[in-house]
Design an enzyme around this catalytic site. Structure first.
Site, PDB file in Angstrom:
ATOM      1  N   SER A 159      -7.134 -37.311  -2.988  1.00 14.38           N
ATOM      2  CA  SER A 159      -6.639 -36.566  -3.856  1.00 14.38           C
ATOM      3  C   SER A 159      -5.929 -37.522  -5.010  1.00 14.38           C
ATOM      4  O   SER A 159      -5.469 -37.097  -5.907  1.00 14.38           O
ATOM      5  CB  SER A 159      -5.117 -35.899  -3.203  1.00 14.38           C
ATOM      6  OG  SER A 159      -4.450 -36.790  -2.221  1.00 14.38           O
ATOM      7  N   HIS A 200      -9.000 -30.524  -1.684  1.00 20.63           N
ATOM      8  CA  HIS A 200      -9.377 -30.867  -3.220  1.00 20.63           C
ATOM      9  C   HIS A 200     -11.018 -30.561  -3.383  1.00 20.63           C
ATOM     10  O   HIS A 200     -11.441 -30.948  -4.638  1.00 20.63           O
ATOM     11  CB  HIS A 200      -9.121 -32.098  -3.725  1.00 20.63           C
ATOM     12  CG  HIS A 200      -7.461 -32.368  -3.853  1.00 20.63           C
ATOM     13  ND1 HIS A 200      -6.901 -31.705  -5.093  1.00 20.63           N
ATOM     14  CD2 HIS A 200      -6.592 -32.881  -3.390  1.00 20.63           C
ATOM     15  CE1 HIS A 200      -5.583 -32.106  -4.843  1.00 20.63           C
ATOM     16  NE2 HIS A 200      -5.345 -32.619  -3.475  1.00 20.63           N
ATOM     17  N   LYS A 260      -4.793 -24.748  -3.758  1.00 18.55           N
ATOM     18  CA  LYS A 260      -5.252 -25.365  -4.818  1.00 18.55           C
ATOM     19  C   LYS A 260      -6.158 -24.708  -5.668  1.00 18.55           C
ATOM     20  O   LYS A 260      -5.647 -23.625  -6.443  1.00 18.55           O
ATOM     21  CB  LYS A 260      -5.804 -26.908  -4.430  1.00 18.55           C
ATOM     22  CG  LYS A 260      -4.471 -27.609  -3.947  1.00 18.55           C
ATOM     23  CD  LYS A 260      -4.732 -28.801  -3.496  1.00 18.55           C
ATOM     24  CE  LYS A 260      -3.704 -29.584  -3.107  1.00 18.55           C
ATOM     25  NZ  LYS A 260      -3.537 -30.740  -1.907  1.00 18.55           N
TER      26      LYS A 260
HETATM   27  C1  LIG Z   1      -2.352 -30.634  -0.722  1.00 17.65           C
HETATM   28  C2  LIG Z   1      -3.089 -31.103   0.381  1.00 17.65           C
HETATM   29  C3  LIG Z   1      -2.764 -30.719   1.642  1.00 17.65           C
HETATM   30  C4  LIG Z   1      -1.740 -29.445   1.799  1.00 17.65           C
HETATM   31  O1  LIG Z   1      -1.879 -28.268   1.347  1.00 17.65           O
HETATM   32  P1  LIG Z   1      -0.915 -27.102   1.211  1.00 17.65           P
HETATM   33  O2  LIG Z   1      -1.552 -25.858   1.432  1.00 17.65           O
HETATM   34  O3  LIG Z   1      -0.287 -27.164  -0.191  1.00 17.65           O
HETATM   35  O4  LIG Z   1       0.230 -27.299   2.379  1.00 17.65           O
HETATM   36  C5  LIG Z   1      -3.473 -30.871   2.714  1.00 17.65           C
HETATM   37  N1  LIG Z   1      -4.292 -31.864   2.649  1.00 17.65           N
HETATM   38  C6  LIG Z   1      -4.649 -32.332   1.666  1.00 17.65           C
HETATM   39  C7  LIG Z   1      -5.706 -33.420   1.627  1.00 17.65           C
HETATM   40  C8  LIG Z   1      -4.284 -31.860   0.324  1.00 17.65           C
HETATM   41  O5  LIG Z   1      -4.599 -32.393  -0.664  1.00 17.65           O
END
Ligand SMILES: *Cc1c(COP(=O)(O)O)cnc(C)c1O
Length: 394
Positions: A182, A210, A242
């Site tokens: 990320s 992502h 996302k």
């Molecule tokens: C954003 C993210 C999460 C968390 O996801 P949410 O649905 O926002 O709780 C988990 N793992 C990774 C790698 C992320 O980038």
């Protein structure tokens, strides 16, 4: 003397303030779109995770509204008691078909998914090997697990192999990695990770927050991108917040994995099911990405254009391979100053410093989306050129 609440709060906040880590989130005055208003100013938004532009898409809102009207505002209970609506089961079936995994289970968020799955799967005597740059929710999930925990150097396959070699066990072995990292925007070497994991009888666990909606055919994700979607020794988890534009998390894999999670995963057992409107919006998101390839095409066209132009301007984009495009500024204060100056130019892009990223590697993380126009990106590039020169970065 006992610590009072106000003493505790003030001590903590002062500590954060003194180390420059006290956060004041900027506030959006409109929906999260490629162009929006932030703290009263019109901006081009490079700070979201809204890869496909689904967060405010009419098709998602329409199906959310239809499900809201028919199924209600809330699910009414946790899934295992009385909160499993037909639409939850149907969406999980739709998601499993999309991911080619046989089954899928949806939880409240990506964060809780890592807690639920890692906490359920790992037992005393097991070994879990985790990339050092894995997401905070993986780190927290592993805190709940009694297994032996080892870390390998980021994307370093020799180090992964060394750790597996040195830590044999009769228990379950799990190699855990983000699909797309990320902060740097690099893709995990899944081809090599799975091969090495198999050599030691280990299962691979991919958090594709992502990568889902970004990589693979129609956004099926990093695991599909590397051709492992049918593999029973690869577990996919991820987020629905996302690229999919709403909220939620999922675990996709063998049917028995789903069965076990239904029985044991604590967020599934003890936290209420997703509201119908969320399920409706998500279902529309999966339909849309499969029926209209232009979202993925625009996402990647924009990504290639923006990366190439930043490179031409002379910025270091840290080898990123995906729409996540870091721009390196070095010192935390420089990255934060660049973010402020970009904001004055009408560009919303957030600076990240230590401890979110290593010291000396402070950066602005941009995320290009399918919704940006060429004009938006050109405006952002002009601002980057101006700010980069003013700060002596280029
Ligand atoms: C954003 C993210 C999460 C968390 O996801 P949410 O649905 O926002 O709780 C988990 N793992 C990774 C790698 C992320 O980038």
């Amino acid at each position: 003397m006992t610590t009072s609440l106000s003493q505790r709060l003030q001590a903590e906040l002062t500590g954060l303030k003194d180390s420059g880590l006290l956060i004041h989130p900027r506030v959006l005055d409109q929906a999260n779109r490629a162009r929006t208003s932030v703290d009263g100013q019109q901006v081009v938004n490079l700070a979201s995770n809204n890869y496909l532009g689904f967060a405010d898409h009419p098709a998602l809102k329409e199906k959310a509204e239809a499900y809201l009207r028919q199924w209600g505002a809330g699910a009414g209970a946790v899934r295992t008691i009385a909160g499993t609506l037909r639409i939850h089961e149907d969406f999980e079936e739709q998601l499993a078909q999309f991911k080619h995994t046989g089954s899928a289970l949806v939880l409240q968020s990506g964060f809780t998914t890592n807690q639920g799955v890692l906490g359920t799967l790992l037992k005393d005597g097991d070994l879990v090997v985790s990339d050092e740059l894995n997401h905070a929710s993986i780190i927290d999930g592993l805190r709940l697990a009694k297994a032996t925990k080892k870390v390998f150097k980021h994307a370093d396959m020799q180090d992964l192999e060394r750790v597996l070699q040195e830590n044999d066990t009769d228990g379950l072995k799990l190699v855990v990695t983000d699909g797309v990292f990320s902060m740097d925007g690099d893709i995990a070497h899944l081809d090599r990770i799975v091969t090495i994991a198999r050599r030691y009888g280990a299962v691979t666990y991919v958090d594709d927050a992502h990568g889902s909606g970004v990589l693979g055919e129609a956004g099926r994700g990093t695991v599909h991108h590397f051709g492992f979607d049918h593999a029973d020794d690869v577990i996919q988890v991820g987020t629905l917040s996302k690229a999919w534009g709403v909220v939620g998390g999922y675990a996709a894999g063998h049917h028995d994995l789903r069965q076990l999670l239904i029985n044991r995963a604590r967020p599934y057992l003890f936290s209420t099911a997703q509201p119908p409107a969320v399920v409706g919006a998500l279902s529309a998101a999966l339909e849309l990405v499969q029926s209209d390839p232009s979202f993925m095409e625009r996402l990647w066209d924009n990504t290639r254009f923006f990366k190439a132009e930043l490179h031409t301007l002379g910025f270091d984009i840290m080898g990123s391979q995906t729409p996540i495009t870091p721009v390196l500024f070095g010192e935390t204060e420089t990255a934060f100053e660049a973010s402020r100056q970009l904001f004055r130019e009408g560009i919303f892009a957030v600076g990240l410093g230590f401890p979110t990223v290593p010291r000396g590697q402070a950066r602005i993380r941009n995320i290009v989306t399918a919704e940006h126009t060429r004009e938006d990106l050109e405006k952002a590039l002009a601002a980057y050129g101006k700010v980069g020169k003013a700060l002596g970065t280029i």
